[in-house]
Structures are given as structure tokens and as C-alpha cells.
Write a protein that holds these residues in place. Structure first.
Motif, PDB file in Angstrom:
ATOM      1  N   PRO A 214      23.041  14.066 -38.782  1.00  0.00           N
ATOM      2  CA  PRO A 214      24.088  14.079 -39.812  1.00  0.00           C
ATOM      3  C   PRO A 214      25.496  14.375 -39.285  1.00  0.00           C
ATOM      4  O   PRO A 214      26.446  14.358 -40.075  1.00  0.00           O
ATOM      5  N   CYS A 215      25.653  14.696 -38.000  1.00  0.00           N
ATOM      6  CA  CYS A 215      26.990  14.876 -37.385  1.00  0.00           C
ATOM      7  C   CYS A 215      26.945  14.123 -36.058  1.00  0.00           C
ATOM      8  O   CYS A 215      27.038  14.707 -34.989  1.00  0.00           O
ATOM      9  N   CYS A 216      26.806  12.798 -36.120  1.00  0.00           N
ATOM     10  CA  CYS A 216      26.311  12.058 -34.949  1.00  0.00           C
ATOM     11  C   CYS A 216      27.335  11.858 -33.845  1.00  0.00           C
ATOM     12  O   CYS A 216      26.967  11.555 -32.708  1.00  0.00           O
ATOM     13  N   GLY A 219      26.781   9.536 -30.930  1.00  0.00           N
ATOM     14  CA  GLY A 219      25.404   9.054 -31.113  1.00  0.00           C
ATOM     15  C   GLY A 219      24.443   9.406 -29.987  1.00  0.00           C
ATOM     16  O   GLY A 219      23.377   8.781 -29.875  1.00  0.00           O
ATOM     17  N   THR A 220      24.773  10.414 -29.174  1.00  0.00           N
ATOM     18  CA  THR A 220      23.896  10.749 -28.032  1.00  0.00           C
ATOM     19  C   THR A 220      22.457  11.015 -28.474  1.00  0.00           C
ATOM     20  O   THR A 220      21.504  10.552 -27.838  1.00  0.00           O
ATOM     21  N   ASP A 238      28.539  10.592 -39.890  1.00  0.00           N
ATOM     22  CA  ASP A 238      29.655  11.405 -39.394  1.00  0.00           C
ATOM     23  C   ASP A 238      30.795  11.256 -40.384  1.00  0.00           C
ATOM     24  O   ASP A 238      30.953  10.204 -41.008  1.00  0.00           O
ATOM     25  N   ASP A 240      33.846  11.245 -39.546  1.00  0.00           N
ATOM     26  CA  ASP A 240      34.937  10.547 -38.869  1.00  0.00           C
ATOM     27  C   ASP A 240      34.542   9.069 -38.696  1.00  0.00           C
ATOM     28  O   ASP A 240      33.604   8.756 -37.957  1.00  0.00           O
ATOM     29  N   GLY A 265      30.118   9.754 -43.830  1.00  0.00           N
ATOM     30  CA  GLY A 265      29.707  10.663 -44.899  1.00  0.00           C
ATOM     31  C   GLY A 265      29.817  12.106 -44.474  1.00  0.00           C
ATOM     32  O   GLY A 265      30.170  12.414 -43.336  1.00  0.00           O
ATOM     33  N   PRO A 289      29.860  20.726 -35.416  1.00  0.00           N
ATOM     34  CA  PRO A 289      30.982  21.308 -34.672  1.00  0.00           C
ATOM     35  C   PRO A 289      30.704  22.783 -34.382  1.00  0.00           C
ATOM     36  O   PRO A 289      30.051  23.466 -35.169  1.00  0.00           O
ATOM     37  N   PHE A 303      29.657  26.239 -44.413  1.00  0.00           N
ATOM     38  CA  PHE A 303      29.324  24.920 -43.848  1.00  0.00           C
ATOM     39  C   PHE A 303      27.824  24.843 -43.537  1.00  0.00           C
ATOM     40  O   PHE A 303      27.138  23.901 -43.935  1.00  0.00           O
TER      41      PHE A 303
HETATM   42  C1  LIG Z   1      29.938  18.337 -31.722  1.00  0.00           C
HETATM   43  S1  LIG Z   1      30.262  16.809 -32.411  1.00  0.00           S
HETATM   44  C2  LIG Z   1      28.742  15.956 -32.228  1.00  0.00           C
HETATM   45  C3  LIG Z   1      28.656  15.316 -30.899  1.00  0.00           C
HETATM   46  C4  LIG Z   1      27.478  14.358 -30.769  1.00  0.00           C
HETATM   47  N1  LIG Z   1      26.202  15.027 -30.701  1.00  0.00           N
HETATM   48  C5  LIG Z   1      27.658  13.497 -29.540  1.00  0.00           C
HETATM   49  O1  LIG Z   1      26.895  13.602 -28.578  1.00  0.00           O
HETATM   50  O2  LIG Z   1      28.642  12.757 -29.503  1.00  0.00           O
HETATM   51  C6  LIG Z   1      30.276  17.143 -34.111  1.00  0.00           C
HETATM   52  C7  LIG Z   1      30.555  15.938 -35.008  1.00  0.00           C
HETATM   53  O3  LIG Z   1      30.453  16.374 -36.354  1.00  0.00           O
HETATM   54  C8  LIG Z   1      31.365  15.622 -37.124  1.00  0.00           C
HETATM   55  N2  LIG Z   1      31.592  16.354 -38.380  1.00  0.00           N
HETATM   56  C9  LIG Z   1      32.377  17.434 -38.606  1.00  0.00           C
HETATM   57  N3  LIG Z   1      32.252  17.836 -39.886  1.00  0.00           N
HETATM   58  C10 LIG Z   1      31.370  16.994 -40.473  1.00  0.00           C
HETATM   59  C11 LIG Z   1      30.818  16.893 -41.772  1.00  0.00           C
HETATM   60  N4  LIG Z   1      31.163  17.736 -42.748  1.00  0.00           N
HETATM   61  N5  LIG Z   1      29.942  15.908 -42.010  1.00  0.00           N
HETATM   62  C12 LIG Z   1      29.588  15.030 -41.041  1.00  0.00           C
HETATM   63  N6  LIG Z   1      30.090  15.075 -39.802  1.00  0.00           N
HETATM   64  C13 LIG Z   1      30.967  16.053 -39.510  1.00  0.00           C
HETATM   65  C14 LIG Z   1      32.566  15.480 -36.220  1.00  0.00           C
HETATM   66  O4  LIG Z   1      33.359  14.347 -36.616  1.00  0.00           O
HETATM   67  C15 LIG Z   1      31.919  15.320 -34.849  1.00  0.00           C
HETATM   68  O5  LIG Z   1      31.777  13.959 -34.529  1.00  0.00           O
END
Ligand SMILES: C[S@@+](CC[C@H](N)C(=O)[O-])C[C@H]1O[C@@H](n2cnc3c(N)ncnc32)[C@H](O)[C@@H]1O
Length: 364
Positions: A214-216, A219-220, A238, A240, A265, A289, A303
Motif C-alpha cells: 500500500p506504499c509501493c 515497487g521493490t 502509492d 504519489d 491512493g 515512510p 497514520f
Molecule cells: C519508504 S517509501 C517506500 C519505498 C518502496 N518500498 C521502494 O522500495 O521504493 C514510502 C512510500 O509511501 C508513500 N506514501 C506516503 N504516504 C502515503 C499514504 N498515505 N498512502 C500511500 N502511500 C503513501 C510515499 O509516496 C513513498 O513512495
């Protein structure tokens, strides 16, 4: 794989990973060795507690072991150990230079080139660059082999752990954990070996039919899931839109577009966005995050609570939620407040100087 009965023939490998993932490395290696026909008498894990390092002694030939070690997904590097010695005395760098000058390193002679890498942990009055220089000078003096930082034949690893020096030859020239060369990159991406560890902890027995992150981000986790589970459906969300589009490109680059979908989303309102046809998910796996580079202004207690309530609606009854949480106190509170989840396991992992928990949750 054939094995030698003679214990003196055993190779010692040093597998490196993130501190906290050592047990995952041992479990993964054990599976590979069993699949290759090696029984438990053919290898042993010596007792050592250096963080992020898993030594293993194996009765097998290098030609057989090397491809197996390079398939491990939980490690950064596979290093064939050659020597270990204490660094006591006034001039540790001189000890390194003279020991390396006298050492026979497999594959290295006057007709080959080499480079040295070094990782140092503990308090020292020298840097890892100093170690590289001392070791390089010693190897050159001993073998006559020239240094070539780019086109080397042998990659020598000279690590200093506390008051010990560990010398080996790297089998993996590039970190195995940086296996995804992808069109869309972000600094916040997690290393693929950590993604593997999260997915492993999310899986009990059979491969999941579907995985949701859900926070991809880039996409790793979905890329890793797609590689280790050939039939699993992959869904990324995500907030963003650039990440959503970028993660889709990354999945396509690895031939996973047909099994994967990415959607814009909010992880706290998943039931309103994730396609109902995909739910419930056997595994929800994510690293939200941390509030360091990203999300400094997030109210983390809220959160996490909202994310947990939202994920609870989409998890299969026997599914698992695995997530990395840096604010562990807040996460524990949020978990109590959200209800509906049982924390089955927490393990602390080191990621570039920070120590989040890997939480494994099942629905109650
Ligand atoms: C630490 S990063 C994830 C990195 C990912 N595992 C990767 O390897 O690229 C956290 C992600 O959560 C997203 N994010 C932050 N708040 C969010 C929310 N409320 N819902 C969905 N995504 C969210 C950010 O845009 C960011 O891309």
C-alpha cells in the motif's frame, strides 16, 4: 551436489546482510543446500556474533557452491573466506600489509589484476580506505599483481571487525541486493534483500495468491514478490502519482506488467481504491515512510492506526501483514488502538544507521 567427507576440505563462506536478517540468511541457505542434496552433516554455521555477517563452513566444491551462493536473495555479498587474524599491536595497518603480502589468495598471481574493498566496524584510528591501501600494497608486494579498480579479475575483501581482520575473495562483484536495475529509481527504495526478508516473513507454506504493497514507491517489494512467486498477483498503491507510474514501468521492465497493477491512493483508505476483485490479499507487505526523508510532518500514531484499520479490511483470514516501522513505540500504541491485529513477531533490522522493526501481524 557432491560433498567431501573430509572436514579440512570445507570452504568457509561469509555471507553479508543487514544486521537483524542473519536468521533469514541461514534459513534461505539451508533450503538451497537441502535442494542441492547436501545434508546437515555437510555444513555448519560457526558460532559468531558479528552483526550482519553469517559465516558457514561447507563441504562442497567452489564450482558447485558459487552459483548456489549467488542465487541467495537475502544477502549483499558472498565472500569466500581465506584468512582471519587479530589486529593487536601499535600498527594494525602494517599487520594488514605484511599478512596480505604473505597470503596466497585463490585466483591471484602475476598475470591477474585485483581490487580491494573493505568494510570496517568498531572504533579504530584508521579508515576503511587506509585498510584498502595497506592491503593493496601488501598484495602487490606479495604477488606482483597490478590493481585495476574497474576491470579486475579478483575482488579481495579485507574487513576489520573490532580487533579482527577477515580476508576473503568476493564472489559477488556487485551487491546482490541491488539486483533490480530499473527505469524508475528513488533514494527511499529499500534494498531487495530486505524486501525478500519481508516477503518471506509474510509467507507461510504456499506462495500467496496476491500481494499488496500500500506504499509501493518504486515497487521493490512487488518486483521481489514477482520474482520469487511466479504466479502471484501484485498490487501496488502509492499516494504519489509519479511513484505509481514509475512502479508500473519497473514492473513492466521485469516482465511483470500482466500480473501487476499500480494505483494512486491513500494507504489509510485502501478499501476505497484497491480493486475489490483483487481482495482479500494473502499478504500485505510494505515499508511506509519513516518520517526521516519522507513524511516528517506525519502524525505517526494516527497514520499507523489508520493504515492498520484500512489494511484489516483487505487481508485474507489467514493472511499476514508485514511492515517496517521506525517509530516502534507509536506503532505498538497504534496497533492496540486499531484492534483487529495480533503482533506475531517483531525483529529489529538495521537499515543504513536506523533500526526499524519488522512487524509480522495476523488478523484476530
Ligand atoms: C519508504 S517509501 C517506500 C519505498 C518502496 N518500498 C521502494 O522500495 O521504493 C514510502 C512510500 O509511501 C508513500 N506514501 C506516503 N504516504 C502515503 C499514504 N498515505 N498512502 C500511500 N502511500 C503513501 C510515499 O509516496 C513513498 O513512495
Amino acid at each position: 551436489m557432491s560433498s567431501h567427507a573430509n572436514h579440512d576440505d570445507r570452504l568457509t563462506l561469509e555471507l553479508t546482510t543487514n544486521p537483524g536478517l542473519e536468521a533469514i540468511v541461514r534459513a534461505e541457505l539451508t533450503e538451497h543446500l537441502a535442494a542441492a542434496g547436501l545434508d546437515t552433516a555437510a555444513y555448519e554455521f560457526p558460532e559468531r556474533t558479528d552483526k550482519g555477517r553469517v559465516p558457514v563452513r561447507i563441504a562442497a566444491r567452489e564450482t558447485e557452491l558459487r552459483p548456489l551462493a549467488l542465487r541467495l536473495r537475502s544477502i549483499h555479498h558472498a565472500i569466500r573466506q581465506v584468512a582471519a587474524f587479530p589486529l593487536v599491536g601499535d600498527d594494525p595497518l602494517e599487520i594488514i600489509r605484511t599478512r596480505l603480502a604473505a597470503l596466497a589468495l585463490p585466483g591471484l598471481d602475476t598475470s591477474t589484476t585485483f581490487r580491494v574493498s573493505s568494510v570496517r566496524s568498531g572504533e579504530h584510528e584508521f579508515t576503511s580506505m587506509d585498510v584498502q591501501a595497506a592491503a593493496g600494497a601488501g598484495i602487490q608486494a606479495g604477488t606482483g599483481a597490478p590493481v585495476d579498480l574497474r576491470h579486475y579479475d579478483v575482488h579481495v575483501e579485507v574487513d576489520v571487525v573490532g580487533e579482527r581482520c577477515l580476508v576473503g575473495v568476493r564472489w559477488s562483484n556487485h551487491p546482490l541486493s541491488r539486483r533490480f536495475a530499473r527505469p524508475f529509481e528513488r533514494r527511499v527504495a529499500i534494498a531487495a534483500n530486505v524486501a525478500y526478508a519481508l516477503l518471506r516473513l509474510a509467507t507461510t507454506g504456499q506462495a500467496p495468491r496476491s500481494v499488496l504493497d500500500p506504499c509501493c514507491g518504486t515497487g521493490t517489494i512487488l518486483l521481489e514478490a514477482g520474482c520469487i512467486h511466479p504466479a502471484t498477483r501484485l498490487v501496488g498503491v502509492d499516494s504519489d502519482a509519479r511513484c505509481v507510474e514509475g512502479a508500473a514501468r519497473n514492473l513492466a521492465a521485469y516482465g511483470l506488467a500482466e500480473r501487476g497493477r499500480t494505483l494512486v491512493g491513500d494507504a489509510r483508505e485502501l478499501d476505497t481504491i484497491a480493486d475489490a476483485a483483487e481482495a482479500p490479499f494473502d499478504a500485505i507487505v510494505t515499508n511506509p515512510p519513516f518520517g526521516r526523508r519522507l513524511g516528517r510532518h506525519i502524525d505517526f500514531r494516527r497514520f499507523y492506526r489508520e493504515l492498520l484499520v484500512s489494511a484489516r479490511k483487505l487481508i485474507a483470514p489467514d493472511g499476514r501483514l508485514v511492515l517496517l516501522a521506525d517509530r516502534r513505540g507509536l506503532f505498538n500504541t497504534a496497533c492496540r488502538e486499531a484492534g483487529g491485529w495480533h503482533i506475531r513477531d517483531v525483529r529489529i533490522v538495521e537499515l543504513g544507521g536506523i533500526h526499524p522493526g519488522i512487524y509480522v501481524l495476523t488478523p484476530t
